[in-house]
Design an enzyme around this catalytic site. Structure first.
Site, PDB file in Angstrom:
ATOM      1  N   ASP A 421       0.078 -93.935  18.057  1.00  0.00           N
ATOM      2  CA  ASP A 421       1.426 -93.542  17.705  1.00  0.00           C
ATOM      3  C   ASP A 421       2.130 -94.703  17.004  1.00  0.00           C
ATOM      4  O   ASP A 421       2.057 -95.851  17.460  1.00  0.00           O
ATOM      5  CB  ASP A 421       2.178 -93.150  18.988  1.00  0.00           C
ATOM      6  CG  ASP A 421       3.591 -92.700  18.732  1.00  0.00           C
ATOM      7  OD1 ASP A 421       3.771 -91.660  18.080  1.00  0.00           O
ATOM      8  OD2 ASP A 421       4.523 -93.390  19.194  1.00  0.00           O
ATOM      9  N   GLU A 457      -1.263 -93.216  13.117  1.00  0.00           N
ATOM     10  CA  GLU A 457      -0.063 -92.602  12.558  1.00  0.00           C
ATOM     11  C   GLU A 457       0.551 -93.700  11.698  1.00  0.00           C
ATOM     12  O   GLU A 457       1.163 -94.638  12.222  1.00  0.00           O
ATOM     13  CB  GLU A 457       0.905 -92.158  13.649  1.00  0.00           C
ATOM     14  CG  GLU A 457       2.126 -91.451  13.088  1.00  0.00           C
ATOM     15  CD  GLU A 457       3.124 -91.059  14.159  1.00  0.00           C
ATOM     16  OE1 GLU A 457       3.729 -89.982  14.033  1.00  0.00           O
ATOM     17  OE2 GLU A 457       3.331 -91.845  15.108  1.00  0.00           O
TER      18      GLU A 457
END
Length: 782
Positions: A421, A457
């Site tokens: 993330d 990401e």
């Protein structure tokens, strides 16, 4: 600007805390001279019970490890990195929450450690760490606050109720905060120390044995990882809890748990669909934010980690005194037995402690300056994540925490990869994103981590944080350029087809450098954040009122088209168009070069009622509704997804390992990739720039630049895909020889059912392509 009395109060508070005791505001272990505030009740309660003698133990490994010493005495070694601390107390808790404190007196390379005989797996514990209270310098030690071990391998309890509280609170308890949370003078809100004991409201770490009640040693050693190559992978993003909460085939006691996901009824759907990997939304132990607890909501997604080694306890059916570790391992084993890899969505960019006004739960109380990036004003945190803080990954001990955690999940828990993330935040050296950063360098040379699947990401919220296409070889990336282009094409918002060509063929404009391959692109149209696939064709405007933020949360840029009517409708024409659009989007995704990622439930028409930010909806809004498969139209959509995945698996031309060259790969061969207009002629430069909504993509199976294990060329069928996004039907000419002699229709998204076996067309002939549809043909060379 603050008033003079407020400035004076803040200054007085700092003088008091730096006062005459000569220890930076510290009045010995367990005490403090922080400025008094409302609700202060003094020093923590004394220990209960008689502390046993703590032996020196070892500074490695970090965390709590049960073992037998050289003299045959069994016990647990505890080791905690706390760089600037002045003292550390290990706190053990019995079932009645009675606390016994054991000072750790051994200090080696900033690691406090000790061996406690007789402490066995299942023992609950925490730490109290002593040091200066000086928020202006970034020092936030407060021994009144019980702290979670960063290396805890299991956690018992939760932060909104703890293990000793009778019921969850309407807000996070004020005792969890290192500062007086309700201090009336806002300028000094985070500077007045709160000396109330937090132990009652804090979950406890649990000592876990290395055998951890998982599959037996022999059985675990026999676990066969699928090791699916990247080009052959199809990812399926799912939530452990939401996937089975409404599954009728999973026993009620197992729904929403690791055991529930491992149940044959849950695995059956994954196997039938044909996905090769599940990408699990965060399963690290996480905490709920105060603003959600106050609104009676929960953090459902879990992007608020506080324990990087512990499986989230609330997803365990078997217990939380270490049993969750074995349950997680059994889930991994069951998925592996089904040929499915396990990829974890991990959140190492920030923690649940938030900004300076957040609670003190673990790292902040252990060494705030050592773990977090601080601003020049050390009271404040550098926030590249939008969540209040950013882990200081440049620090060796922080980098060690992350890599130790990653290796643990691979070697001991059996997982096959990670999706990071906000990975750009991890790639920042001092301030800027740096692809030669310590984090990326360490991962690249690690003998364990460089062998697993790594997904970035590739952005964060800081300056220069958007890094799509910039991560080095070894990494794949979520490709939001693919998402936006495909959405725009099918909603009719793309002026030409130039960008679509790049996205369909592997995004070579982003990834064809430094030895990267087409599978560097993780192609997706939806993800956990944003509209579901069904909502993407049903709503243009978000409906997030249930989140309690006045519909201000969630993105406004949905790139959605509601097919002419906002929201659900009984209009059969609108519903037929929406179902066709869903088929178009799924087909485009699964025919594109790269690694496709589906979101759980999109293949069966899951809806969130227009909520595009359902992070706090732990209810049927987010849970999969398995009754949708009882509806023939949604069952047909799932069948289409399974059929396309099977087609992809059967044909290497659809899952290439190298970028297209646009040239023949063998003498007398066809180009490996060719583009055609609706007239059946190859696209010219002018055609790419012309307004239009029809594109033909020809993939040559005779010109695949790869060999099998014996070194022989791989030969496959050739395919022609025609994508037509305009509302009206279009006459299309199929390319003639040498591209094919005839074409067999395999997929027609204008129809709910598959084409018949005799759907054949002559090369060079014409046919009418329905408005807004995809046709996939197998080329017959004759």
């Amino acid at each position: 600007m603050s008033s003079a009395p407020e400035q004076e109060a803040a200054r007085d508070g700092r003088e008091d805390q730096d006062g005459a005791d000569g220890a930076g505001g510290r009045d010995g272990p367990g005490g403090g001279t922080g400025r008094s505030g409302p609700g202060r009740v003094g020093r923590p309660a004394p220990s209960r019970g008689t502390p046993a003698a703590v032996r020196p133990g070892s500074p490695t490994p970090l965390g709590a490890r049960y073992r037998t010493g050289p003299d045959g005495v069994a016990g647990t070694n505890f080791a905690l990195w706390a760089g600037g601390a002045e003292a550390v107390e290990l706190c053990l808790f019995d079932d009645e929450e009675h606390e016994t404190r054991h000072p750790l007196t051994e200090l080696t390379h900033e690691i406090w450690h000790g061996f406690l005989p007789g402490v066995r797996p299942g023992q609950r514990y925490g730490y109290r760490v002593h040091g200066r209270w000086d928020p202006w310098a970034g020092a936030r030690w407060n021994p009144a606050k019980l702290l979670l071990d960063p290396y805890a391998r299991a956690v018992d309890g939760d932060f909104d109720g703890g293990t000793g509280a009778t019921a969850p609170r309407p807000a996070l308890p004020a005792e969890l905060y290192g500062h007086v949370r309700d201090w009336p003078q806002q300028q000094a809100a985070d500077t007045v120390r709160d000396d109330r004991d937090s132990a009652l409201y804090v979950p406890k770490a649990v000592v876990v044995g290395d055998d951890a009640d998982g599959p037996g040693d022999d059985e675990w050693r026999d676990d066969r990882r699928p090791k699916t190559p990247w080009p052959d992978s199809v990812l399926y993003e799912l939530h452990v809890r939401g996937f089975t909460m409404r599954h009728p085939g999973v026993p009620a006691r197992l729904r929403g748990t690791y055991a529930g996901l491992a149940h044959p009824a849950a695995l059956e759907h994954l196997i039938r669909l044909g996905v090769t990997a599940v990408e699990l939304l965060p399963v690290h132990q996480f905490a709920h934010e105060d603003h959600l607890v106050r609104r009676g909501l929960r953090n459902y997604w879990g992007y608020n980690s506080i324990g990087y080694f512990a499986p989230h306890a609330a997803y365990a059916a078997t217990g939380t005194r270490g049993q969750q570790v074995g349950e997680f391992k059994r889930m991994v084993r069951a998925l592996h037995d089904a040929g499915i890899e396990v990829i974890l969505d991990v959140v190492y960019n920030h923690t649940a402690e938030a900004g300076e006004l957040g609670p003190t739960l673990s790292l902040r109380g252990i060494d705030n300056r050592g773990y977090y990036r601080l601003q020049d004003d050390a009271r404040r945190y550098a926030d590249y994540t939008g969540c209040g803080n950013t882990l200081h990954v440049v620090q060796p001990h922080v980098l060690r925490l992350i890599t130790d955690s990653l290796r643990y999940w691979v070697t001991e828990m059996g997982v096959d990869g990670f999706r990071f993330d906000l990975a750009a935040a991890l790639a920042r050296s001092m301030h800027d994103v740096d692809m030669l950063s310590p984090f990326l360098a360490v991962i690249a040379q690690d003998p364990v981590l460089r062998r697993v699947k790594l997904i970035a990401e590739p952005w964060d919220v800081g300056s220069g944080g958007y890094q799509v296409g910039a991560f080095p070889p070894l990494w794949t990336e979520w490709n939001d350029r693919y998402r936006d282009t495909v959405r725009d094409f099918w909603r009719g918002a793309q002026p030409d087809v130039r960008d679509l060509g790049y996205r369909l063929s592997g995004s070579s404009d982003l990834y064809a450098w430094g030895g990267r391959r087409p599978y560097a692109s993780v192609n997706f149209i939806t993800a956990h954040d944003g509209f579901t696939l069904r909502d993407l064709v049903t709503y243009e405007h978000k409906r997030n009122a249930a989140n309690g933020e006045g519909n201000r949360d969630g993105t406004h840029d949905n790139r959605a088209w509601n097919c002419g009517t906002e929201g659900e409708t009984d209009d059969p024409a609108v519903n037929a168009l929406r179902r066709r659009q869903l088929r178009n989007l799924l087909t485009t995704l699964l025919l594109s070069t790269g690694v496709p990622m589906l979101v759980a439930g999109d293949e069966m028409g899951r809806t969130q009622g227009g909520n595009n930010n359902a992070y706090c909806q732990d209810n049927p809004t987010s849970w999969l509704d398995w009754s949708l498969l009882d509806d023939p139209c949604w069952r047909a959509l799932a069948d289409l997804a399974a059929r396309l995945i099977a087609l992809r698996r059967a044909h290497p031309v659809l899952r290439r390992r190298a970028f297209f060259s646009g040239r023949p790969q063998q003498r007398g061969g066809l180009r490996d990739l060719a583009w055609f207009s609706a007239e059946g002629t190859e696209m010219t430069e002018r055609d790419w720039y012309a307004p239009g909504a029809t594109l033909g993509m020809y993939l040559s199976g005779n010109d695949i630049p790869q060999r099998d294990a014996q070194g022989s060329p791989i030969v496959d069928d050739s395919f022609l895909a025609v994508l037509h996004a305009a509302a009206h039907p279009r006459r299309v000419t199929l390319p003639g020889p040498p591209w094919a002699q005839a074409y067999e229709l395999l997929v027609d998204t204008g129809m709910q059912e598959p084409p018949t076996a005799d759907a054949r067309y002559k090369a060079g002939g014409t046919l009418t392509v329905p408005g807004r549809s995809v046709l996939l043909f197998r080329a017959d060379p004759g």
